[in-house]
Write a protein that holds these residues in place. Sequence first.
Motif, PDB file in Angstrom:
ATOM      1  N   SER A 163       0.842  -1.191   0.000  1.00  0.00           N
ATOM      2  CA  SER A 163       0.000   0.000   0.000  1.00  0.00           C
ATOM      3  C   SER A 163       0.880   1.245   0.000  1.00  0.00           C
ATOM      4  CB  SER A 163      -0.886  -0.022   1.260  1.00  0.00           C
ATOM      5  OG  SER A 163      -1.602   1.176   1.423  1.00  0.00           O
ATOM      6  N   VAL A 164       0.396   2.288  -0.671  1.00  0.00           N
ATOM      7  CA  VAL A 164       1.078   3.577  -0.651  1.00  0.00           C
ATOM      8  C   VAL A 164       0.559   4.427   0.513  1.00  0.00           C
ATOM      9  CG1 VAL A 164       1.454   5.716  -1.952  1.00  0.00           C
ATOM     10  CG2 VAL A 164       1.567   3.515  -3.122  1.00  0.00           C
ATOM     11  N   ASP A 165      -0.724   4.308   0.825  1.00  0.00           N
ATOM     12  CA  ASP A 165      -1.334   5.096   1.903  1.00  0.00           C
ATOM     13  C   ASP A 165      -2.255   4.221   2.738  1.00  0.00           C
ATOM     14  OD1 ASP A 165      -2.142   7.167   3.529  1.00  0.00           O
ATOM     15  OD2 ASP A 165      -3.549   7.997   2.067  1.00  0.00           O
ATOM     16  N   PRO A 166      -1.768   3.710   3.883  1.00  0.00           N
ATOM     17  CA  PRO A 166      -0.455   3.959   4.472  1.00  0.00           C
ATOM     18  C   PRO A 166       0.627   3.167   3.732  1.00  0.00           C
ATOM     19  CG  PRO A 166      -1.622   2.370   5.825  1.00  0.00           C
ATOM     20  CD  PRO A 166      -2.575   2.808   4.732  1.00  0.00           C
ATOM     21  N   ALA A 167       1.863   3.576   3.913  1.00  0.00           N
ATOM     22  CA  ALA A 167       2.994   2.905   3.258  1.00  0.00           C
ATOM     23  C   ALA A 167       3.240   1.560   3.936  1.00  0.00           C
ATOM     24  CB  ALA A 167       4.234   3.784   3.329  1.00  0.00           C
ATOM     25  N   LEU A 168       2.921   0.461   3.226  1.00  0.00           N
ATOM     26  CA  LEU A 168       3.078  -0.888   3.759  1.00  0.00           C
ATOM     27  C   LEU A 168       3.801  -1.772   2.748  1.00  0.00           C
ATOM     28  CD1 LEU A 168      -0.551  -1.499   5.141  1.00  0.00           C
ATOM     29  CD2 LEU A 168       1.474  -0.827   6.470  1.00  0.00           C
ATOM     30  N   VAL A 169       4.651  -2.657   3.251  1.00  0.00           N
ATOM     31  CA  VAL A 169       5.336  -3.671   2.456  1.00  0.00           C
ATOM     32  C   VAL A 169       5.164  -5.007   3.163  1.00  0.00           C
ATOM     33  CG1 VAL A 169       7.040  -2.077   1.482  1.00  0.00           C
ATOM     34  CG2 VAL A 169       7.550  -3.272   3.620  1.00  0.00           C
TER      35      VAL A 169
END
Length: 174
Positions: free
Chosen positions: A58-64
């Motif tokens: 995800s970019v928003d929130p930033a998740l990896v």
Amino acid sequence: MADGTRQMAQLHSFAPGPDTQRQLRSAFGQFSTGVTVVTAQTAEGPIGMTANSFSSVSVDPALVLWCPAKSSSRYPHFAAAEHFAIHVMGAEHEGIAMGFAKSGQAFDGLDVTHNAHGVPLLGDCLARFECTTHQIHDAGDHAIVVGRVGSAAFREGDALIFCQGRFGRFDKPA
């Protein structure tokens, strides 16, 4: 072939199970992935692990996410880590990737600093994501570790890839 057509190879179908684990690994291995080194700080010191099971979420929130094997002796350290860093390896980093595939303490000779949480940061990589553990999900013989990215960095360069049990790189277009 002389007429420009390509003969298609026959697919080998099987049902995944205890007797076909090697075949399943071979099928998974047909998918090319990038190569990362994940690092964390433990009570015994810094630890690292090579992983090709990395993805942006995800970019928003930033998740990896990344997926360590539960059978790894390093798994308990990463499962307990509140903070970790994921380093995307460049084509010139095969030696670093192999070092951390073999040993969690392959830091000798590398440019390493530590962030405010004590996480070891490799100075030479294509991209780096400094993360706080957001969630850990059970996923069979692996876990899915989702990290919230607090800081990211990147540079230009060619990525190290892994496919069919080998390291490689993309050829530049002519």
